[in-house]
Scaffold this active site. Structure first.
Site, PDB file in Angstrom:
ATOM      1  N   PHE A  97       0.878  -1.198  -0.081  1.00  0.00           N
ATOM      2  CA  PHE A  97       0.005   0.163  -0.038  1.00  0.00           C
ATOM      3  C   PHE A  97       0.859   1.276   0.069  1.00  0.00           C
ATOM      4  CE2 PHE A  97      -1.440  -3.217   2.959  1.00  0.00           C
ATOM      5  CZ  PHE A  97      -2.302  -3.984   2.024  1.00  0.00           C
ATOM      6  N   CYS A  98       2.074   1.434  -0.700  1.00  0.00           N
ATOM      7  CA  CYS A  98       2.818   2.288  -1.080  1.00  0.00           C
ATOM      8  C   CYS A  98       3.261   3.015   0.426  1.00  0.00           C
ATOM      9  CB  CYS A  98       2.222   3.387  -1.651  1.00  0.00           C
ATOM     10  SG  CYS A  98       2.208   3.320  -3.181  1.00  0.00           S
ATOM     11  N   ASN A  99       3.343   2.200   1.465  1.00  0.00           N
ATOM     12  CA  ASN A  99       3.592   2.620   2.973  1.00  0.00           C
ATOM     13  C   ASN A  99       4.722   1.366   3.422  1.00  0.00           C
ATOM     14  OD1 ASN A  99       3.720   3.164   5.717  1.00  0.00           O
ATOM     15  ND2 ASN A  99       1.799   3.832   5.682  1.00  0.00           N
TER      16      ASN A  99
END
Ligand SMILES: Cc1ncc(COP(=O)(O)O)c(C=O)c1O
Length: 505
Positions: free
Chosen positions: A410-412
């Site tokens: 999730f791009c995190n």
């Protein structure tokens, strides 16, 4: 849709069970009844969900629009003649009025006084964050402080800071709740030179764990000489951000996350007090009052125009006002209340899932209760052999049921690395393979380093979620009882071209 007698029987059985489940749910969460208006909105404006048999659980990826938002916007386009703004002809003037009216509405929605804040239209939250990164006056001995829990579009700002010689420090998270370590935050912020330009960036709500980070750390950072960048992209779709109460220097949002339509527009709100010290690295069409080729000079336009490069997405901008008005009609507090109830029920039920031998089926990454958290729940399934069930296969199986969930990181990466126990050494072992490193290859590297894994399943609820959506997801989740990777089947999609490799939102 499967219409065999067996499938119809199974469906009736599920519906009967769901009715019982709903009674038990409202007994535990009586305030859900106060959100009944959202079921009416769903029936009137979001019928397409049921008409298409879709169980949408990806609100942190993107919100859903109502039918009335579309018709209102289409009516405006159908009945108006609108030209490129910022000229003096009638169609341009009409468009300029609509854009400026929407700009004022955005400020009003967030209770940001126009004396204190300006609103800049961007392509998305990432565009807003990049504007801050490239224009903030980072310099040697100044600090860029950011939390481990951040979207990559905030992490990327460190490259601007690094290039200009600023110190970069990550604030760790506590486990297992993935909240900001306040003691560490204090120590790190105490070390900055208050006379320099220092920036502290954090998300109001995590797009990974759903944690709502406390907004009082904005004032705390101010008292220690830091400017604050608040990434509000995952927070504002279900919570009120009141800039009359908290006053970060920068706020980034994407509007499609709040109300689904249109995509392609976000905003950066900048506090006027810091506007003067921002240094744009270039100029473009629309950002200058005057530019000369032979004179080799230019003067930037004042205010927000200096930050809006080229032609803005002008025809879609009025739909932002319509979307904000839609949220006001529905009621952001009602949305928040519903999200709270549904998330509480999901957490309780997911955590109670057990294999026949009593082993838990699910691990949740982040808080296991509803204290200071939103409606994003990240998890993995484990088999009775205590091995992770492949989340990519679970996504495939969810797809077959019409369930939209999201898998990956999730791009995190920071929150994911801490949640999944990945160390600096693990990450360096993966990165040493150079730019050809793909996500599937990285998974193999860390599996060899002690049965570790990266990536998870994320479900998120929002404005149009009803009890049936979460109930059907729980029915799906319960189906993994006593299942191992051996008996859920192989991942069938072409893994080399899969989007998980890029990892998004
Ligand atoms: C917390 C957070 N920040 C920033 C972003 C980036 O948003 P966008 O992709 O719209 O630029 C996202 C997207 O998921 C997000 O959840």
């Amino acid at each position: 849709m499967n219409t065999t007698p067996e499938a119809i029987h199974e469906n009736r059985y599920v519906l009967d069970q769901m009715a019982d489940g709903f009674s038990a749910f409202v007994e535990s969460y009586p305030s859900f009844n106060q959100t009944a208006v959202l079921d009416k909105w769903r029936a009137a404006q979001y019928q397409r969900l049921d008409a298409n048999g879709q169980i949408y659980l990806d609100y942190t990826g993107g919100g859903l629009y109502s039918e009335s938002q579309l018709s209102e916007h289409m009516e405006l386009l159908r009945t108006s003649v609108l030209g490129n703004p910022h000229s003096a002809n009638p169609t341009s003037l009409a468009m300029t009025d609509l854009v400026e009216d929407t700009r004022q509405y955005v400020l009003r929605y967030f209770n940001a006084s126009p004396d204190e804040y300006i609103a800049i239209f961007t392509a998305n939250a990432s565009g807003a964050l990049k504007l801050v990164g490239e224009a903030y006056p980072f310099a040697p001995a100044g600090h860029f402080i950011l939390t481990f829990d951040n979207h990559n579009s905030v992490n990327g700002i460190r490259e601007f800071a690094k290039a200009r010689g600023a110190e970069i420090t990550y604030v760790p998270l506590t486990t297992p709740d993935l909240r900001i370590d306040r003691a560490e935050l204090d120590d790190i912020q105490n070390s900055v030179d208050m006379d320099l330009n220092n920036l502290f960036a954090f998300p109001a709500q995590s797009n990974y764990s759903g944690v709502k980070h406390p907004l009082d750390i904005i004032e705390q950072a101010h008292s220690k000489g830091l400017d604050v960048l608040l990434d509000a992209a995952a927070y504002v779709p279900t919570s009120r951000l009141d800039l009359g109460v908290v006053k970060p220097e920068f706020v980034a949002v994407s509007f499609y996350k709040m109300f689904g339509y249109p995509t392609g527009i976000g905003a950066l709100l900048i506090r006027k007090a810091v506007f003067q010290k921002m240094k744009r690295p270039w100029f473009a069409g629309g950002t200058v009052n005057f530019a000369s080729v032979q004179g080799n000079g230019y003067y930037l336009a004042p205010g927000e125009a200096a930050f809006e490069d080229g032609t803005i997405n002008y025809l879609n901008i009025p739909a932002i006002k319509t979307g904000l008005q839609h949220l006001e009609k529905v009621g952001i507090n009602t949305i928040g209340k519903r999200v709270h109830c549904l998330t509480g029920w999901l957490l309780e039920n997911l955590l109670s899932l057990q294999h026949s031998d009593g082993k838990p089926m699910v691990r949740i990454y982040g808080p296991s209760d509803t204290q200071m958290r939103g409606g994003t729940v990240t998890l993995n399934f484990y088999g009775p052999d205590e091995r992770l069930l492949d989340y990519r296969r679970i996504e495939e199986l969810a797809n077959e049921e019409g369930i939209s969930l999201r898998t990956g990181c999730f791009c995190n990466p920071g929150a994911g690395e801490i949640a999944e126990g990945l160390t600096t050494e693990d990450m360096k072992a993966g990165l040493k393979d150079g730019p050809d490193l793909s996500f599937p290859h990285f998974l193999k590297v860390i599996e060899h380093r002690g049965n570790k894994s990266a990536g998870a399943i994320r479900i998120s609820v929002g404005l149009a979620t009803n009890f049936a959506d979460v109930y059907r997801f729980m029915h799906f989740a319960a189906g993994f009882r006593d299942k191992t990777n051996m008996n859920i089947g192989e991942v069938t999609f072409d893994i080399q071209s899969c989007r998980v490799i890029r990892d998004g939102s």
